[in-house]
Design a protein around this motif. Structure first.
Motif, PDB file in Angstrom:
ATOM      1  N   ASP A   1       0.847  -1.182   0.000  1.00 60.24           N
ATOM      2  CA  ASP A   1       0.000   0.000   0.000  1.00 60.24           C
ATOM      3  C   ASP A   1       0.886   1.236   0.000  1.00 60.24           C
ATOM      4  OD1 ASP A   1      -2.263  -1.546   0.082  1.00 60.24           O
ATOM      5  OD2 ASP A   1      -2.399  -1.523   2.279  1.00 60.24           O
ATOM      6  N   PRO A   2       0.552   2.250  -0.793  1.00 60.00           N
ATOM      7  CA  PRO A   2       1.375   3.468  -0.836  1.00 60.00           C
ATOM      8  C   PRO A   2       1.285   4.240   0.479  1.00 60.00           C
ATOM      9  CG  PRO A   2      -0.629   3.771  -2.097  1.00 60.00           C
ATOM     10  CD  PRO A   2      -0.601   2.325  -1.704  1.00 60.00           C
ATOM     11  N   TYR A   3       2.384   4.865   0.867  1.00 57.31           N
ATOM     12  CA  TYR A   3       2.383   5.664   2.094  1.00 57.31           C
ATOM     13  C   TYR A   3       3.375   6.820   1.953  1.00 57.31           C
ATOM     14  CZ  TYR A   3       6.613   3.033   3.318  1.00 57.31           C
ATOM     15  OH  TYR A   3       7.864   2.469   3.331  1.00 57.31           O
TER      16      TYR A   3
ATOM     17  N   LEU B   1       7.217   9.686  -0.798  1.00 58.69           N
ATOM     18  CA  LEU B   1       6.026   8.900  -1.085  1.00 58.69           C
ATOM     19  C   LEU B   1       6.489   7.554  -1.627  1.00 58.69           C
ATOM     20  CD1 LEU B   1       2.988   8.483  -1.503  1.00 58.69           C
ATOM     21  CD2 LEU B   1       3.165   9.750  -3.652  1.00 58.69           C
ATOM     22  N   THR B   2       6.187   6.482  -0.918  1.00 60.21           N
ATOM     23  CA  THR B   2       6.607   5.148  -1.324  1.00 60.21           C
ATOM     24  C   THR B   2       5.477   4.498  -2.113  1.00 60.21           C
ATOM     25  OG1 THR B   2       7.995   4.944   0.628  1.00 60.21           O
ATOM     26  CG2 THR B   2       7.436   2.914  -0.507  1.00 60.21           C
TER      27      THR B   2
ATOM     28  N   ASP C   1       9.709  15.211  -2.061  1.00 62.51           N
ATOM     29  CA  ASP C   1       9.681  16.668  -2.040  1.00 62.51           C
ATOM     30  C   ASP C   1      10.347  17.115  -0.741  1.00 62.51           C
ATOM     31  OD1 ASP C   1       9.274  19.215  -2.868  1.00 62.51           O
ATOM     32  OD2 ASP C   1       7.093  19.154  -2.853  1.00 62.51           O
ATOM     33  N   THR C   2      10.722  18.367  -0.662  1.00 58.86           N
ATOM     34  CA  THR C   2      11.526  18.842   0.475  1.00 58.86           C
ATOM     35  C   THR C   2      10.890  20.058   1.130  1.00 58.86           C
ATOM     36  OG1 THR C   2      13.550  18.043  -0.586  1.00 58.86           O
ATOM     37  CG2 THR C   2      13.807  19.635   1.192  1.00 58.86           C
ATOM     38  N   ILE C   3      10.883  20.047   2.452  1.00 57.65           N
ATOM     39  CA  ILE C   3      10.484  21.217   3.235  1.00 57.65           C
ATOM     40  C   ILE C   3      11.764  21.939   3.643  1.00 57.65           C
ATOM     41  CG2 ILE C   3       9.334  22.042   5.335  1.00 57.65           C
ATOM     42  CD1 ILE C   3       7.691  19.448   5.303  1.00 57.65           C
TER      43      ILE C   3
END
Length: 487
Positions: free
Chosen positions: A31-33, A76-77, A117-119
């Protein structure tokens, strides 16, 4: 219980442990997470994306002591995405809310094969003790994507930044520049801030002390988003055209509130005495091999072994001094096999230096590590062990390819035992060099070290250096020699 059942239970347990460490591979049938994927190296500094290291486990907290922008990756995997996925996050603090800013403000984006993505967390003012920043993944545009890992042991759906004690300091990455001495000539140099800086704190600060031997102006670039260094521009305001005179100005970093001068604190600008030399003599090439990053020169110095004076050996990684095409001592080393002159590499025909091939350690220039009992080998504390421009050669008659005189390039070096205990030492010296057998060159010189606290003034001793590890042992001298000192 059967062996098959026991094996099945063990396999289930192993799979659960593997899940808890999040070693999923992209594209697997899970399942994607989405989760925070902040990795920390052994020296407690972040491993910045896109650099990867499969042996590191994502962290849920991090103590930050730097004022540089902190990059927090979110991953996001899943398989490659057919449509853009967005995720919203929140950022709250236990301290003053305007002491930091985040970019993007609250939304991340993932699309195609771009699954990270990066914060960017930027620090705008000096924070107070015990402040923290809490990031939390709140929602995802695709309801099938789970927020956090698929386990409860390491969810990584939140990330806490604990703001530790700030240690802001600065240093010169280069300690000496030569100028031609022409009015309007400009050199650029940098002041490095290893842990960053706050623009408001330094924009009007005076952290230089000047000892000027000629007139010049000094300006700097706007601070912008770069919190790691500030670039300065020094422009000559007078002609320095007496070729028989040495012109020198020195800029020294001093401590100011909240900022400490560390490492190399002196920058020297020099217009040296002009000497007519044929670059084709190229004596520097006899002591370097640019094709070998681990090329060594070998030396001996007359030094105390604790009970008596004796010749003691040392060696150091040795490199040419890279210069620009317009340098008066420039000789073409490589055109890189192209007709484009812009990628040509030039070396100084008359200078060599000692440095590491890479990394943050130090080499043993002039065997200096034997001079001290408690020295730090870190380049951040003892940058003086790496002398990038150390010896200068003057061929006999200006063109001899076998002998001449040699100068230890006068400069200040910094050596210490810790970040709070460093010493600036002036080095100088001179001697001769000569081909003593076919292809074997010997440099014979005196090295002088000056520091009132360490040596009570100036101390010196004799040196021999060779371009091959096989050389005749120097004859014992009948002169005193220095002893090891404690920093």
């Amino acid at each position: 219980m059967t062996r098959i059942k026991i094996f099945s239970l063990l396999l289930t347990a192993l799979l659960y442990i593997s899940c808890s460490k999040d070693d999923y591979k992209l594209g697997s049938d899970i399942d994607p997470y989405i989760r925070f994927n902040f990795l920390v190296k052994a020296d407690n500094t972040p491993l910045e994306y896109p650099t990867i290291n499969g042996s590191l486990v994502p962290q849920s907290t991090y103590e930050n002591k730097s004022v540089k922008t902190l990059k927090v990756p979110v991953t996001l995997t899943t398989r490659s995405l057919k449509e853009t996925v967005t995720a919203n996050f929140s950022a709250e603090t236990s301290g003053v809310s305007d002491s930091f800013s985040v970019n993007p403000v609250n939304q991340l984006s993932f699309q195609g094969s771009k699954l990270t993505d990066t914060i960017y967390v930027s620090f705008d003012k000096r924070w107070v003790a015990n402040q923290s920043i809490n990031l939390k993944l709140e929602t995802v545009s695709d309801p099938d994507i789970h927020i956090g890992n698929l386990n409860t042991a390491y969810p990584n759906n939140t990330f806490k930044i604990d703001l530790g004690t700030i240690a802001t300091n600065y240093t010169f990455p280069v300690t000496q520049y030569n100028v031609k001495g022409e009015v309007g000539e400009t050199i650029d140099f940098e002041v490095n801030f290893p842990n960053g800086f706050f623009p408001e704190e330094i924009k009007n600060a005076n952290f230089f002390k000047f000892q000027n031997g000629f007139e010049y102006s000094l300006t700097h670039d706007d601070f912008g988003d770069n919190r790691s260094s500030v670039k300065y521009h020094l422009t000559l305001l007078e002609d320095l055209q007496n070729d028989d005179a040495r012109y020198e100005s020195k800029i020294t970093l001093i401590n100011i509130p909240n900022y400490t001068a560390t490492g190399n604190t002196n920058l020297t600008i020099v217009k040296p005495i002009k000497s007519l030399r044929d670059i084709q003599a190229n004596p520097a090439s006899k002591f370097t091999d640019p094709t070998n990053a681990f090329y060594l020169t070998y030396g001996e110095h007359w030094f105390s072994n604790g009970t008596t004076c004796t010749w003691q050996t040392f060696n150091a990684l040795t490199f040419p001094v890279v210069v620009t095409k317009d340098d008066p001592n420039a000789i073409l080393y490589s055109d890189k096999g192209t007709t484009n002159p812009n990628d040509d590499v030039y070396h100084d025909a008359f200078k060599i230096g000692f440095n590491v091939a890479s990394g943050t350690n130090t080499v043993n220039s002039f065997g200096l590590k034997r001079w001290f009992s408690n020295e730090s080998n870190s380049a951040a504390i003892s940058p003086g062990f790496n002398i990038k421009s150390a010896l200068e050669f003057f061929p006999a008659n200006g063109n001899s390819k076998t002998e001449g005189t040699v100068l230890v390039i006068p400069q200040d070096i910094t050596i210490g035992s810790s970040a709070t205990n460093t010493h600036v030492i002036a080095i100088s010296g001179e001697g001769t060099y000569k081909e003593i057998s076919n292809g074997l060159y010997e440099i014979s010189f005196e090295l002088k070290l000056t520091n009132d606290k360490l040596f009570g003034g100036t101390v010196s001793t004799q040196y021999r250096m060779y371009n091959n590890r096989t050389y005749p042992k120097p004859t014992a001298l009948s002169i005193p020699c220095p002893k090891e000192v404690t920093l």
